[in-house]
Design a protein around this motif. Structure first.
Motif, PDB file in Angstrom:
ATOM      1  N   GLY A 166       0.807  -1.212   0.000  1.00 22.50           N
ATOM      2  CA  GLY A 166       0.000   0.000   0.000  1.00 22.50           C
ATOM      3  C   GLY A 166       0.843   1.266   0.000  1.00 22.50           C
ATOM      4  O   GLY A 166       1.967   1.276   0.486  1.00 22.50           O
ATOM      5  N   THR A 168       0.583   5.843   0.286  1.00 25.92           N
ATOM      6  CA  THR A 168      -0.209   7.007   0.679  1.00 25.92           C
ATOM      7  C   THR A 168      -0.166   8.030  -0.446  1.00 25.92           C
ATOM      8  O   THR A 168       0.909   8.344  -0.960  1.00 25.92           O
ATOM      9  N   HIS A 186      -4.464   6.847   2.882  1.00 20.63           N
ATOM     10  CA  HIS A 186      -3.426   5.895   3.262  1.00 20.63           C
ATOM     11  C   HIS A 186      -3.715   4.489   2.732  1.00 20.63           C
ATOM     12  O   HIS A 186      -4.857   4.112   2.489  1.00 20.63           O
ATOM     13  N   ASN A 187      -2.650   3.734   2.573  1.00 17.87           N
ATOM     14  CA  ASN A 187      -2.704   2.308   2.255  1.00 17.87           C
ATOM     15  C   ASN A 187      -3.550   2.001   1.014  1.00 17.87           C
ATOM     16  O   ASN A 187      -4.432   1.134   1.044  1.00 17.87           O
ATOM     17  N   GLU A 189      -3.857   0.134  -2.199  1.00 16.99           N
ATOM     18  CA  GLU A 189      -3.227  -1.059  -2.748  1.00 16.99           C
ATOM     19  C   GLU A 189      -3.678  -1.299  -4.187  1.00 16.99           C
ATOM     20  O   GLU A 189      -4.804  -0.960  -4.567  1.00 16.99           O
ATOM     21  N   THR A 197      -8.587   0.892  -1.026  1.00 19.04           N
ATOM     22  CA  THR A 197      -8.180   1.288   0.318  1.00 19.04           C
ATOM     23  C   THR A 197      -9.351   1.066   1.269  1.00 19.04           C
ATOM     24  O   THR A 197     -10.492   1.455   0.980  1.00 19.04           O
TER      25      THR A 197
END
Length: 298
Positions: A166, A168, A186-187, A189, A197
């Motif tokens: 992942g 950001t 964030h994260n 993928e 996410t």
């Protein structure tokens, strides 16, 4: 010719030069690091000064390994981002702090050496040629109608994802070429050709910020005032809070104090977020060399 500066944020580089520092990993066929390609593209676009934001303790090694080489091509200066480079009234409160205060402080460190419009980049990100051409064109235009010329070079989300985990990204909302909102997400993928996410899918064609901002020198007064306010509202126990450029600009947007012009690059961004990214970055650069976009040796 109008002076336009490239500001390279490199204060996060490892305290010891050598193996394992991602900003210094050889990526090109002749040992080039990502910074070499960034500076090459900026000079091709017309930039005529480079400012490296580093820590003071790295100056000698950084200059020997990188600075001296770049000085043969363009004027180079250093700005120093230090954890204790804060107003005296806050030094006792934050004496336990060990890391600098983020990208807003990094840019503020340039206050006394940058008097012209400038472009901000991360030291360990490859942005592609188009981004520098677009930014240089914007920064050399007449912006007399604006107190603070401000642009963001946006990238297409699908061109910035890692297959190794992942990431950001600042996911942006733009209307009529103007930035409306930016949400630090964030994260994100890359799963089965989708951007996911927290179980939600994000449009792969979304515009995202990769910390590439074109800014007029009036920003320094704004950053200085904002940094004082930031420190005043930070508790001494909060040792990780950061004064971040995307958040600063987002707040200025929400307060209708600035307009941000969104420039778009269709080039593929790449960087080493995970150690597994290194090989794919090297392959991507080799492909660009094979296509004749870069020489075998810069």
């Amino acid at each position: 010719m109008k002076d336009i500066t490239l500001v390279v944020m490199a204060a996060g580089i490892g305290s010891r030069f050598g193996g394992g520092i991602k900003q210094l990993e050889p990526m090109g066929p002749s040992g080039e690091i990502i910074m070499d390609y960034s500076i090459h593209d900026a000079l091709d676009a017309g930039f005529n000064k480079v400012v490296f934001v580093i820590r003071k303790d790295l100056e000698k090694d950084f200059d020997e390994i990188i600075g001296q080489r770049i000085k043969k091509k363009v004027k180079v200066e250093y700005a120093f981002q230090e954890v204790d480079n804060i107003p005296d009234e806050y030094k006792e409160r934050f004496k336990q702090r060990t890391k600098p205060w983020g990208t807003g402080q990094a840019i503020l460190a340039c206050k006394n050496i940058v008097n012209e419009s400038f472009l901000v980049i991360n030291a360990d990100d490859y942005y592609g040629k188009q981004a520098y051409v677009e930014a240089y064109s914007y920064l050399t235009q007449n912006h007399e109608d604006k107190t603070l010329p401000l642009c963001m070079v946006g990238f297409i989300l699908k061109n910035t994802l890692s297959d190794n985990g992942g990431v950001t990204r600042g996911v942006c909302k733009a209307e009529n070429g103007k930035l409306v909102d930016i949400v630090e997400t964030h994260n994100i993928e890359h799963i089965d050709g989708k951007a996911i996410t927290e179980g939600k899918e994000i449009d792969l064609e979304s515009v995202v910020s990769m910390n590439m901002w074109g800014i007029g020198p009036a920003i320094f007064e704004i950053l200085e005032k904002g940094f004082n306010e930031f420190l005043a509202t930070t508790s001494k126990e909060d040792l990780k809070r950061e004064y971040l450029l995307p958040t600063i600009i987002g707040d200025l947007l929400n307060e209708n104090k600035v307009e941000v012009d969104v420039l778009k690059s269709n080039d593929e961004w790449f960087g080493v977020t995970y150690k597994e990214d290194k090989e794919s970055v090297k392959q991507s650069i080799q492909l660009l060399v094979d296509q004749g976009i870069y020489p075998n040796k810069l």
